[in-house]
Design a protein around this motif. Structure first.
Motif, PDB file in Angstrom:
ATOM      1  N   SER A 163     -18.453 -39.030  -9.177  1.00 15.26           N
ATOM      2  CA  SER A 163     -18.598 -39.849 -10.378  1.00 15.26           C
ATOM      3  C   SER A 163     -18.185 -39.013 -11.583  1.00 15.26           C
ATOM      4  O   SER A 163     -17.959 -37.800 -11.459  1.00 15.26           O
ATOM      5  CB  SER A 163     -20.036 -40.337 -10.535  1.00 15.26           C
ATOM      6  OG  SER A 163     -20.931 -39.247 -10.706  1.00 15.26           O
ATOM      7  N   ARG A 164     -18.056 -39.669 -12.742  1.00 15.20           N
ATOM      8  CA  ARG A 164     -17.725 -38.913 -13.940  1.00 15.20           C
ATOM      9  C   ARG A 164     -18.466 -39.477 -15.132  1.00 15.20           C
ATOM     10  O   ARG A 164     -18.832 -40.639 -15.162  1.00 15.20           O
ATOM     11  CB  ARG A 164     -16.210 -38.881 -14.197  1.00 15.20           C
ATOM     12  CG  ARG A 164     -15.681 -40.074 -15.054  1.00 15.20           C
ATOM     13  CD  ARG A 164     -15.111 -41.118 -14.233  1.00 15.20           C
ATOM     14  NE  ARG A 164     -14.374 -42.100 -15.012  1.00 15.20           N
ATOM     15  CZ  ARG A 164     -14.827 -43.326 -15.237  1.00 15.20           C
ATOM     16  NH1 ARG A 164     -16.047 -43.668 -14.855  1.00 15.20           N
ATOM     17  NH2 ARG A 164     -14.074 -44.208 -15.874  1.00 15.20           N
ATOM     18  N   ASP A 165     -18.660 -38.587 -16.114  1.00 16.53           N
ATOM     19  CA  ASP A 165     -19.264 -38.951 -17.386  1.00 16.53           C
ATOM     20  C   ASP A 165     -18.228 -38.643 -18.450  1.00 16.53           C
ATOM     21  O   ASP A 165     -17.982 -37.478 -18.780  1.00 16.53           O
ATOM     22  CB  ASP A 165     -20.546 -38.143 -17.599  1.00 16.53           C
ATOM     23  CG  ASP A 165     -21.279 -38.544 -18.871  1.00 16.53           C
ATOM     24  OD1 ASP A 165     -20.622 -38.935 -19.851  1.00 16.53           O
ATOM     25  OD2 ASP A 165     -22.517 -38.446 -18.889  1.00 16.53           O
ATOM     26  N   ASN A 166     -17.605 -39.693 -18.973  1.00 14.07           N
ATOM     27  CA  ASN A 166     -16.524 -39.488 -19.944  1.00 14.07           C
ATOM     28  C   ASN A 166     -17.007 -38.762 -21.189  1.00 14.07           C
ATOM     29  O   ASN A 166     -16.320 -37.891 -21.719  1.00 14.07           O
ATOM     30  CB  ASN A 166     -15.921 -40.833 -20.333  1.00 14.07           C
ATOM     31  CG  ASN A 166     -15.113 -41.442 -19.214  1.00 14.07           C
ATOM     32  OD1 ASN A 166     -14.766 -40.772 -18.244  1.00 14.07           O
ATOM     33  ND2 ASN A 166     -14.816 -42.714 -19.316  1.00 14.07           N
TER      34      ASN A 166
ATOM     35  N   TRP B 241      -9.779 -40.626 -13.563  1.00 15.01           N
ATOM     36  CA  TRP B 241     -10.615 -40.474 -14.743  1.00 15.01           C
ATOM     37  C   TRP B 241     -10.681 -41.746 -15.574  1.00 15.01           C
ATOM     38  O   TRP B 241     -11.734 -42.152 -16.018  1.00 15.01           O
ATOM     39  CB  TRP B 241     -10.098 -39.308 -15.581  1.00 15.01           C
ATOM     40  CG  TRP B 241     -11.065 -38.935 -16.655  1.00 15.01           C
ATOM     41  CD1 TRP B 241     -11.206 -39.509 -17.868  1.00 15.01           C
ATOM     42  CD2 TRP B 241     -12.054 -37.908 -16.568  1.00 15.01           C
ATOM     43  NE1 TRP B 241     -12.224 -38.899 -18.555  1.00 15.01           N
ATOM     44  CE2 TRP B 241     -12.761 -37.921 -17.798  1.00 15.01           C
ATOM     45  CE3 TRP B 241     -12.426 -36.993 -15.577  1.00 15.01           C
ATOM     46  CZ2 TRP B 241     -13.799 -37.037 -18.061  1.00 15.01           C
ATOM     47  CZ3 TRP B 241     -13.451 -36.119 -15.855  1.00 15.01           C
ATOM     48  CH2 TRP B 241     -14.121 -36.140 -17.056  1.00 15.01           C
TER      49      TRP B 241
ATOM     50  N   LYS C 235     -19.247 -36.599 -21.553  1.00 19.91           N
ATOM     51  CA  LYS C 235     -19.506 -35.169 -21.316  1.00 19.91           C
ATOM     52  C   LYS C 235     -18.310 -34.466 -20.685  1.00 19.91           C
ATOM     53  O   LYS C 235     -18.387 -33.262 -20.422  1.00 19.91           O
ATOM     54  CB  LYS C 235     -20.727 -35.012 -20.412  1.00 19.91           C
ATOM     55  CG  LYS C 235     -22.025 -35.494 -21.022  1.00 19.91           C
ATOM     56  CD  LYS C 235     -23.196 -35.251 -20.088  1.00 19.91           C
ATOM     57  CE  LYS C 235     -24.508 -35.698 -20.720  1.00 19.91           C
ATOM     58  NZ  LYS C 235     -25.659 -35.468 -19.818  1.00 19.91           N
ATOM     59  N   SER C 236     -17.238 -35.194 -20.419  1.00 21.12           N
ATOM     60  CA  SER C 236     -16.061 -34.627 -19.739  1.00 21.12           C
ATOM     61  C   SER C 236     -16.489 -33.871 -18.482  1.00 21.12           C
ATOM     62  O   SER C 236     -16.057 -32.741 -18.232  1.00 21.12           O
ATOM     63  CB  SER C 236     -15.293 -33.696 -20.675  1.00 21.12           C
ATOM     64  OG  SER C 236     -14.747 -34.407 -21.750  1.00 21.12           O
ATOM     65  N   THR C 237     -17.326 -34.489 -17.717  1.00 20.88           N
ATOM     66  CA  THR C 237     -17.897 -33.852 -16.533  1.00 20.88           C
ATOM     67  C   THR C 237     -17.762 -34.763 -15.322  1.00 20.88           C
ATOM     68  O   THR C 237     -17.955 -35.975 -15.426  1.00 20.88           O
ATOM     69  CB  THR C 237     -19.379 -33.505 -16.771  1.00 20.88           C
ATOM     70  OG1 THR C 237     -19.478 -32.604 -17.874  1.00 20.88           O
ATOM     71  CG2 THR C 237     -20.002 -32.848 -15.543  1.00 20.88           C
TER      72      THR C 237
ATOM     73  N   TYR D 201     -19.000 -35.202 -11.261  1.00 18.84           N
ATOM     74  CA  TYR D 201     -20.111 -34.835 -10.394  1.00 18.84           C
ATOM     75  C   TYR D 201     -19.768 -35.122  -8.934  1.00 18.84           C
ATOM     76  O   TYR D 201     -18.957 -35.996  -8.626  1.00 18.84           O
ATOM     77  CB  TYR D 201     -21.356 -35.631 -10.769  1.00 18.84           C
ATOM     78  CG  TYR D 201     -21.790 -35.461 -12.199  1.00 18.84           C
ATOM     79  CD1 TYR D 201     -21.451 -36.411 -13.159  1.00 18.84           C
ATOM     80  CD2 TYR D 201     -22.508 -34.346 -12.600  1.00 18.84           C
ATOM     81  CE1 TYR D 201     -21.830 -36.271 -14.485  1.00 18.84           C
ATOM     82  CE2 TYR D 201     -22.900 -34.192 -13.931  1.00 18.84           C
ATOM     83  CZ  TYR D 201     -22.554 -35.156 -14.860  1.00 18.84           C
ATOM     84  OH  TYR D 201     -22.933 -35.004 -16.167  1.00 18.84           O
TER      85      TYR D 201
ATOM     86  N   SER E  40     -21.558 -30.123 -10.404  1.00 20.02           N
ATOM     87  CA  SER E  40     -20.983 -30.568 -11.671  1.00 20.02           C
ATOM     88  C   SER E  40     -19.718 -29.782 -11.947  1.00 20.02           C
ATOM     89  O   SER E  40     -19.599 -28.611 -11.572  1.00 20.02           O
ATOM     90  CB  SER E  40     -21.968 -30.341 -12.821  1.00 20.02           C
ATOM     91  OG  SER E  40     -23.163 -31.064 -12.621  1.00 20.02           O
TER      92      SER E  40
END
Length: 123
Positions: free
Chosen positions: A71-74, A53, A76-78, A80, A21
């Motif tokens: 991948s990304r989680d917008n 992004w 959570k600004s994270t 992976y 992460s």
């Protein structure tokens, strides 16, 4: 000031999996590419994967295609990096990075870096 903090590294047996992460802060990252690179002892830093992004376009090095997924989680600004079927030769420090502009695999063109997380794959 952009801050990137990696986590999730560790020791895993060959054939195993890890998920890295990268928590990003300090900017609105919609105009950024986020990437993962790795550097083994005595070797040059190499590109692993990148993601745009805003729209989620992904790029993976040939050596990891089919095994690694960025991948990304917008929310959570994270970002992976899911790594499956790991090989001993993939033992390295894995770095998260960010750059503005177009996609580039050359690590020298990336603007911001995390501190890295160690991934060790035992045989």
């Amino acid at each position: 000031q952009v801050q990137l903090v990696e986590s999730g590294g560790g020791l895993v047996q060959a054939g195993g999996s890890l998920r890295l992460s990268c928590a990003a802060s300090g900017r609105t990252f919609s105009n950024y590419y986020m990437g993962w690179f790795r550097q083994a002892p005595g070797k040059e830093r190499e590109f692993v994967a990148a993601i745009r992004w805003l729209v989620g376009n992904t790029y993976h090095a040939e050596s990891v295609k089919g095994r690694f997924t960025i991948s990304r989680d917008n929310a959570k600004s994270t970002v992976y990096l899911q790594m499956n079927s790991l090989k001993p030769e993939e033992t390295a420090v894995y770095y998260c990075a960010a750059r503005i502009g177009s996609y580039q695999s050359n690590y020298r063109t990336w603007d911001y870096w995390g501190q890295g997380t160690q991934v060790t794959v035992s045989s």
